[in-house]
Enzyme design. Structure first.
Site, PDB file in Angstrom:
ATOM      1  N   ASP A 103      44.391  15.899   4.495  1.00  0.00           N
ATOM      2  CA  ASP A 103      45.013  15.509   3.478  1.00  0.00           C
ATOM      3  C   ASP A 103      44.065  14.750   2.532  1.00  0.00           C
ATOM      4  O   ASP A 103      43.888  13.488   2.463  1.00  0.00           O
ATOM      5  CB  ASP A 103      46.870  15.609   3.689  1.00  0.00           C
ATOM      6  N   ARG A 266      57.378  16.790   3.287  1.00  0.00           N
ATOM      7  CA  ARG A 266      56.541  16.069   3.813  1.00  0.00           C
ATOM      8  C   ARG A 266      56.579  14.637   3.301  1.00  0.00           C
ATOM      9  O   ARG A 266      56.709  14.964   2.318  1.00  0.00           O
ATOM     10  CB  ARG A 266      55.900  17.053   2.787  1.00  0.00           C
TER      11      ARG A 266
HETATM   12  C1  SIN Z   1      49.803  21.411   4.451  1.00  0.00           C
HETATM   13  O1  SIN Z   1      48.938  21.109   3.964  1.00  0.00           O
HETATM   14  O2  SIN Z   1      50.481  19.503   4.182  1.00  0.00           O
HETATM   15  C2  SIN Z   1      51.042  22.414   4.104  1.00  0.00           C
HETATM   16  C3  SIN Z   1      50.952  22.215   5.780  1.00  0.00           C
HETATM   17  C4  SIN Z   1      52.024  23.531   5.692  1.00  0.00           C
HETATM   18  O3  SIN Z   1      52.928  24.014   4.972  1.00  0.00           O
HETATM   19  O4  SIN Z   1      52.299  24.642   7.116  1.00  0.00           O
END
Ligand code: SIN
Length: 275
Positions: A103, A266
């Site tokens: 990320d 998130r």
């Molecule tokens: C992400 O890449 O942070 C999302 C992963 C997901 O939605 O499973």
């Protein structure tokens, strides 16, 4: 303040463990938190099930790990900007995170840890894959390790409005961001080395080489890192929460649930400089 005894159950040989016996809606005492922290260092990605938490409670748990890392392009919830919502609706085609990546590698201080909480999940599909980047490094030949150690990559990302609309992301900044990072990264807490790259749209080239020259090396590493024996796969349920360490983990959201809706919350925790 709640003190818990809990179980840590690995879900695969390479990485990943489920933690049972923790209620994340409660404030955890320091000893319990310290054991969860150690579980993350040991297993690289940890999973909790059946959690009922609000954005404020998710944020409280996230800030035990460090400051929030704000995405340079994507805005969070109006009432809680630290939390950003990933939504894929039943007629949507694209998904956020559908390529192997780590990320926000395109920032100078990339995300240390990501916390993803499942609000709504499809009846089947929508799993997330994770890969162990330590194992990817440790299984390279000595010759390859010698060649890669000391190299840097150039990473950038420019989310334009079209791409953002396709991914149901609103309110974006179009300014590109870029950063250089070591290709082999030493983890600040464990001291272990890991391959540190993202997909080709982000990790564009090795510094000092052209994209064409870099591509065979980077593509080899992408294929090597995601060998099945270096991965685990997580099946989400409503109320599941995953947390992974981006310094040693790659992940990919599987886009295989057309006709269904998936909603995740998130939060990303700020990391350190890589060099
Ligand atoms: C992400 O890449 O942070 C999302 C992963 C997901 O939605 O499973």
């Amino acid at each position: 303040m709640v003190s818990n005894s809990f179980d840590v159950k690995p879900i695969a040989g390479a990485l990943g463990a489920e933690i049972h016996g923790i209620d994340l809606s409660k404030t955890l005492d320091d000893v319990t938190f310290g054991r969860i922290h150690q579980a993350l260092l040991d297993h690289c990605v940890i999973f909790f099930r059946d959690q009922e938490i609000t954005p404020d409670q998710q944020l409280e748990f996230a800030t035990r790990w460090g400051d929030v890392h704000f995405h340079p392009h994507i805005k969070g919830l109006p009432e809680r900007p630290e939390v950003f919502e990933i939504v894929k609706d039943k007629d949507d085609v694209h998904t956020l995170g559908g390529d192997w990546h780590t990320d926000q590698m395109f920032t100078e201080t990339p995300v240390r840890a990501t916390m993803l909480y499942a609000k709504e999940v499809p009846p089947q599909g929508g799993d997330t894959l994770f890969a162990n980047a330590y194992l990817a490094y440790e299984t390279l030949s000595d010759g390859m390790k010698d060649m890669l150690d000391g190299l840097f990559t150039y990473n950038t990302y420019n989310m334009n409005k079209r791409r953002a609309a396709a991914m149901q992301v609103n309110d974006i900044e179009e300014k590109p961001v870029e950063a250089e990072h070591p290709l082999i990264r030493t983890h600040a807490e464990t001291g272990r080395k890991a391959v540190y790259i993202s997909y080709a749209g982000i990790t564009r080239n090795i510094v000092g080489m052209t994209e064409a020259e870099s591509a065979p090396i980077l593509e080899y590493l992408r294929g090597h890192m995601t060998r099945p024996e270096f991965t685990c796969r997580f099946r989400w349920e409503e109320g599941s929460l995953a947390m992974w360490d981006n310094r040693c983990v790659q992940h990919l959201a599987i886009n295989d649930y057309h006709g269904h809706r998936r909603v995740m919350h998130r939060i990303t925790v700020a990391g350190e400089r890589t060099h």
